[in-house]
Design an enzyme around this catalytic site. Structure first.
Site, PDB file in Angstrom:
ATOM      1  N   SER A 146      -9.848 -44.405 -25.633  1.00  0.00           N
ATOM      2  CA  SER A 146      -8.969 -44.392 -24.467  1.00  0.00           C
ATOM      3  C   SER A 146      -8.822 -45.816 -23.960  1.00  0.00           C
ATOM      4  CB  SER A 146      -9.570 -43.505 -23.372  1.00  0.00           C
ATOM      5  OG  SER A 146      -8.907 -43.685 -22.130  1.00  0.00           O
ATOM      6  N   TYR A 159     -16.558 -41.632 -16.868  1.00  0.00           N
ATOM      7  CA  TYR A 159     -15.570 -41.428 -17.933  1.00  0.00           C
ATOM      8  C   TYR A 159     -15.336 -42.739 -18.677  1.00  0.00           C
ATOM      9  CZ  TYR A 159     -11.247 -40.587 -20.428  1.00  0.00           C
ATOM     10  OH  TYR A 159     -10.300 -40.491 -21.426  1.00  0.00           O
TER      11      TYR A 159
END
Length: 257
Positions: A146, A159
């Site tokens: 990501s 995250y």
């Protein structure tokens, strides 16, 4: 890949998180190019749906398990029929984000879910697949990271940490597997219009508004880049890709209408 390649001569790819989003789009993209599929996910009815859609084009096998469960992961992959045991391409796609809280009020359950799926789950699946690749001295691993693995943003804390870990693991894999000729790559998308936001924001209006006012990446956009990476000549490895939609400049800057 040539349309007249026989089923036995086709490459085989194992895709985790294949029931939706990037995983499902990658399954469809690979099937267009004649790559046989092992589709993994937690929702059997969705696995069946994807299998039914693609089984006319390629051979498809499904595995129903949760990557967080180490024993279930190894048991499921060990159970694969002989025709699917030699995995040429591993797509570690399963991942999620839970919550969007500052560190001081974050939920430990959310933290556990992100680290267990995004990091430990990736490791469990890789551990089950890599020995076969090293024995054959061939294969390719693509870890779906990501943009959160490239920069940390407010309320991204755990995250972002999990996706930074994915990049570190990817680089470690590339070094350790280099003697075996195994390619290792990370594909790192920014905003992609999937079910991701429903999980992260736990439903509601905030989730509905994430993709309004601009054109986010679509799962198919990422799937095409994944296929580009796996379709390069043997001497070429696409080691790392960061991709945004045009409206996105960084994790915190998005041009909206």
């Amino acid at each position: 890949m040539s349309k007249n390649v026989t089923s036995k001569n086709r490459l085989t790819a194992l895709i985790t998180g294949a029931t939706s989003g990037i995983g499902r789009a990658t399954a469809h993209e690979f099937a267009k190019h004649g790559i046989n599929l092992v589709l993994c996910g937690r929702r059997q009815e969705r696995l069946d749906s994807v299998q039914n859609a693609l089984s006319r084009e390629v051979d498809v096998h499904t595995l129903n398990f949760d990557v967080r469960d180490k024993d279930a992961t190894f048991k499921a992959i060990e159970s694969m029929p002989e025709a699917f045991k030699n995995i040429d391409i591993l797509i570690n796609n399963a991942g999620n984000a839970h919550g969007l809280d500052p560190i001081e009020t974050g939920s430990t359950d959310d933290w556990d879910a992100m680290m267990d799926i995004n990091v430990k789950g990736l490791l469990y699946v890789s551990k089950a697949i890599i020995p076969n690749m090293t024995e054959r001295k061939s294969g390719q691993i693509i870890n779906i990271g990501s943009s959160a693995g490239k920069e940390v943003y407010p309320k991204g804390n755990v995250y972002c940490a999990s996706k930074h870990a994915v990049l570190a693991i990817t680089e470690g894999m590339r070094i350790d597997l280099n003697p075996y000729g195994i390619k290792v790559c990370a594909i790192n998308p920014g905003l992609v219009e999937t079910e991701f936001s429903q999980v992260r924001f736990k439903g509601g209006k905030a989730a509905d508004n994430v993709y309004k006012g601009y054109k986010a990446l679509q799962p198919e956009d990422v799937a095409e880049v994944i296929y580009f990476a796996v379709s390069r000549p043997a001497h070429v490895n696409i080691a790392d890709v960061l991709m945004f939609c045009t409206a996105q400049a960084s994790s915190t800057i998005v041009k909206k209408d």
